[in-house]
Design an enzyme around this catalytic site. Structure first.
Site, PDB file in Angstrom:
ATOM      1  N   GLU A 552       3.305  16.382   8.202  1.00  0.00           N
ATOM      2  CA  GLU A 552       2.671  17.131   6.572  1.00  0.00           C
ATOM      3  C   GLU A 552       1.673  17.650   7.376  1.00  0.00           C
ATOM      4  O   GLU A 552       1.072  16.529   8.239  1.00  0.00           O
ATOM      5  CB  GLU A 552       2.448  16.434   5.402  1.00  0.00           C
ATOM      6  CG  GLU A 552       1.778  16.359   4.318  1.00  0.00           C
ATOM      7  CD  GLU A 552       2.327  15.879   3.059  1.00  0.00           C
ATOM      8  OE1 GLU A 552       2.515  15.215   2.787  1.00  0.00           O
ATOM      9  OE2 GLU A 552       0.693  15.919   3.319  1.00  0.00           O
ATOM     10  N   GLU A 557      -7.839  18.679   1.212  1.00  0.00           N
ATOM     11  CA  GLU A 557      -7.698  17.771   0.130  1.00  0.00           C
ATOM     12  C   GLU A 557      -8.966  17.282  -0.104  1.00  0.00           C
ATOM     13  O   GLU A 557     -10.002  17.352   0.232  1.00  0.00           O
ATOM     14  CB  GLU A 557      -7.190  16.891   0.347  1.00  0.00           C
ATOM     15  CG  GLU A 557      -5.391  17.055   0.825  1.00  0.00           C
ATOM     16  CD  GLU A 557      -4.794  15.250   1.150  1.00  0.00           C
ATOM     17  OE1 GLU A 557      -3.666  15.568  -0.554  1.00  0.00           O
ATOM     18  OE2 GLU A 557      -4.496  15.097   2.250  1.00  0.00           O
TER      19      GLU A 557
END
Length: 792
Positions: A552, A557
């Protein structure tokens, strides 16, 4: 295989904690050393790192054995591996002569030899089936250091009896660590573990349970090799465990009824109060690498256990104010869960475990004050009052800090012009319409992964369910808007559980994927407690297994309660829960936040590294020496060598920020995205927009023999090196067309298909004769404006 020796080093370290009860002095010594990047240095001397790391290393095994050693001490300790890496070579003795290892056919890098890096240490590993001599040498001046890897082949046998050599009752330490050496097999102390390894199984059960659990390759049980159990090699070897409750461990023969049962006792402390006191001193001095390690304070006179770690509060004094270490924008420290990251120049901190628990900090170059607090009621978030222990750190101004000056910033496009010099724009969405472009994006809806009621909140304990409603996802004013609302809902997977919020999540799965390139994401992010906007990537196909074995990539974020910081990360390793990650943080300049304006979040993904940027400013890098996939141990690029698709979402709550929920007034929250742009290197003067004005560039999809070339909305199919060629194709699942391709000379053939619309799907295959007879290719699929290629 590339990870095998590094795992062994970790096991040896854990044995030290379990059997030697090492406390503060040893724990600091085990802290990872700094590895500042520096100009190339010539090797003038090499010395063995320790007696266990040469000159002779002996192993036995069935057919083969794995060896490894820590890099030697270079130039009397004045040079690091990074300093001398360009001057360091490896020889193997063959027929009495030293030969460069890359010239010896039986040695293949990353198959039976290579580098390892773990916990701040570096070294070489080898897998051999006969005694082998290795030589490290200086390419510049001939300085050498020799190693003999002695191998003894042993025969397999089965187990008829086992007698404990330790225990069978063992008491775990404060961290839950315990272990025991291998038993005596078949009443013969001369039989090594390797001889019976194929016949031995390990089972575990809590003392109050009646069911034995087979923990071999059974991560779903919660028992994960090299995380909470494993094997060590010192003193003949054995098993170690990290427990949170008392357990039984059974070793059993696969072929007979022979077994032995151990009991590991974990004594959970009884606390009469939660007052904390220093474990050992309150003043600590940074070592040569700038590292400091401190044991966590005692609680009611005893060391803390794992279940109590989350209750501590860690703060640093900045300009007379105590701020949380976790607030990196204010504290100046970045939390590093997997040890010191030598690719970052940030101040870092994390936990260590060595009989007791503690914190490490690196690099500490200046004096500072830290305090650790504990709630008076023993509950996370409770009142601390004056229940603090204060620490003074004495910095080492000469401690090295990694040099990231070679990580240049990157140029940006503008909101109105996507062109970047030297880059080709291969995919983008400017969100200039009035609705989401469904030829580019899919909705993800619901509250559960795979309808499993145990995966509520998308497996992360998130509080939002995702919808395809225009209340949550809409395009307006040149922006994609993803809005989180108070919108409670229940689901049939678990009717008693309520998801209190709705939000949006979209992805490009099956519509656009990227394997290497640059992605830019311009957005204004929402703030608020528990608000979690994200822009990230997952593999189109789980080639190496389910998450996170296939990887991933988190491009951006953010924690809405910490608007001065955003993060980037990669997740990799094994399938959950045997996964791990690396992450870095960007701290916005004073006066800027994730919400004050639109910012550009970028990732540049290359075959051997991934780099992160905000507004074109570099802040984090990961290399293939740091990532791995347990499913492909011989592939150094795995798992980040496959096509990934894009994801945009706005989550609430969840594990990313410790389960915090929004406060009243934090919702509604809206993520606003101006554009998403994807580039490949090349294209010379600016890289034209494939769907926009100007002279369009030509993109090639195929190889040297067959494929197609796209120029704007026109395709030119080609076949080279053939005596004839036919094209068979259909558009948008229409009728199949079979045409003879036009010869252009020298065995080359072409055929045009023009005036495609964005999203048109062309399925095609070729029939051609390369000289040895006609052959048909498989069917291929091309989606106009989505399928990637390379600049011509």
């Amino acid at each position: 295989m590339r990870r095998s020796y590094s795992s062994e080093k970790r096991l040896v370290s854990k044995v030290w904690c379990l059997f030697l009860a090492v406390v503060m002095v040893a724990s600091v010594g085990l802290l990872p050393a700094s590895k500042a990047q520096a100009a190339a240095t010539t090797i003038t001397s090499m010395d063995y790192f320790s007696p266990a790391d040469g000159p002779v290393i002996s192993k036995s095994g069935v057919g083969q054995a794995s060896y490894g050693f820590v890099m030697p001490i270079f130039n009397g300790g004045s040079a690091t591996l990074q300093d001398v890496i360009q001057d360091l070579g490896v020889n193997v003795r063959v027929g009495g002569n030293w030969i460069d290892i890359d010239s010896v056919s039986r040695f293949v890098y990353n198959q039976n030899w290579g580098h390892w890096s773990d916990g701040g240490f570096n070294g070489y590993w080898f897998t051999i089936s006969e005694t082998t001599e290795i030589q490290l040498f200086s390419k510049a001046n001939g300085v050498t250091l020799n190693y003999t890897l002695q191998f003894q082949n042993i025969n397999r046998t089965t187990i008829t009896a086992m007698t404990p050599t330790q225990g069978p009752e063992i008491t775990a330490g404060f961290t839950g660590g315990a272990g025991f050496t291998y038993p005596i097999f078949n009443n013969d102390p001369a039989i090594p573990y390797e001889a019976v390894a194929d016949d031995l199984k390990v089972y575990v059960k809590p003392v109050n349970s009646s069911e034995w659990i087979d923990i071999d390759n059974n991560a779903a049980s919660g028992w994960i090799y090299d995380r909470n159990f494993g094997q060590f090699t010192d003193g003949g070897g054995g098993y170690w465990f990290t427990v949170t409750e008392s357990i039984h461990v059974k070793l059993e023969s696969k072929t007979s009824s022979a077994n032995v049962i151990y009991t590991i006792i974990f004594n959970e402390p009884v606390r009469n109060s939660y007052m904390i006191t220093p474990y050992e001193g309150t003043t600590f001095t940074a070592d040569n690498s700038g590292a400091i390690g401190i044991p966590l304070p005692k609680i009611d006179g005893g060391a803390p256990i794992a279940s109590e770690l989350g209750n501590f509060v860690y703060q640093i004094n900045r300009n007379g104010q105590w701020v949380d270490l976790s607030d990196s924008a204010q504290s100046g420290f970045s939390y590093s869960a997997n040890g010191y990251n030598n690719m970052s120049d940030a101040n870092q901190w994390g936990y260590w475990s060595d009989y007791i628990y503690g914190l490490w900090f690196q690099p500490i170059q200046e004096d500072m004050q830290i305090r650790i607090g504990y709630p008076l009621n023993g509950q996370a978030g409770g009142n601390i009052g004056d229940n603090y222990v204060y620490y003074t750190f004495i910095g080492n101004p000469n401690a090295p800090r990694p040099d990231v000056s070679d990580q240049e910033d990157i140029p940006l496009s503008t909101p109105d012009n996507p062109n970047i010099e030297g880059m080709t724009l291969i995919w983008h969405d400017e969100f200039n319409g009035t609705q989401l472009d469904h030829s580019k994006w899919n909705y993800e809806v619901g509250y559960y992964l795979n309808d499993d009621p145990n995966t509520w909140g998308w497996g992360n304990a998130e509080l939002q369910h995702y919808t395809d409603s225009t209340q949550n996802i809409f395009v307006q004013g040149g922006n994609l808007n993803i809005r989180a609302l108070e919108d409670p809902k229940t689901f049939p997977q678990d009717p008693g559980r309520v998801a209190p919020y709705s939000s949006g999540k979209i992805n490009t799965k099956d519509k656009f994927t990227l394997q290497y390139g640059r992605v830019d994401f311009r957005a204004k992010l929402p703030t608020g407690n528990g608000v979690w906007p994200a822009f990230w990537m997952l593999p189109q196909d789980n080639v190496y297994g389910t998450w996170a074995s296939s990887g991933e990539i988190d491009i951006m974020e953010a924690r809405g309660r910490l608007p001065g910081t955003s993060t980037g990360a990669v997740h990799f390793g094994g399938q959950w829960p045997s996964n791990t990650h690396l992450s870095g943080e960007y701290h916005f300049p004073e006066g800027q936040t994730i919400a004050n304006d639109y910012h550009v979040y970028s990732v540049v993904w290359e075959e051997d590294n991934i780099k992160w940027y905000v507004d074109g400013k570099f802040f984090f890098k990961v290399t293939r020496e740091q990532w791995y996939s347990l499913a492909a141990p011989n592939n150094p690029n795995a798992p980040f060598d496959q096509p990934f698709y894009l994801i945009v979402n706005l989550a609430l709550g969840g594990t990313f920020d410790g389960g915090r929920a929004p406060n009243p007034g934090d919702i509604p929250a809206t993520l606003q995205v101006d554009y998403v742009r994807v580039y490949k290197e090349g294209g010379g003067g600016g890289g034209q927009n494939p769907d926009g004005p100007g002279s369009p560039s030509t993109i090639v999809i195929g190889d040297e023999v067959r494929g197609l070339k796209r120029t704007g909305d026109d395709l030119l199919f080609y076949v080279n090196g053939a005596t004839f060629a036919d094209l068979h194709y259909k558009i948008n699942n229409g009728g199949q067309l079979n045409v003879a391709m036009h010869p252009t000379g020298n065995g080359s053939f072409t055929y045009p298909v023009n005036n495609l619309q964005h999203g048109d799907t062309v399925e095609y295959f070729f029939t051609y004769n390369p000289g040895q007879g006609a052959l048909d290719t498989p069917w291929f699929t091309y989606v106009h404006g989505v399928t990637q290629g390379r600049p011509e």
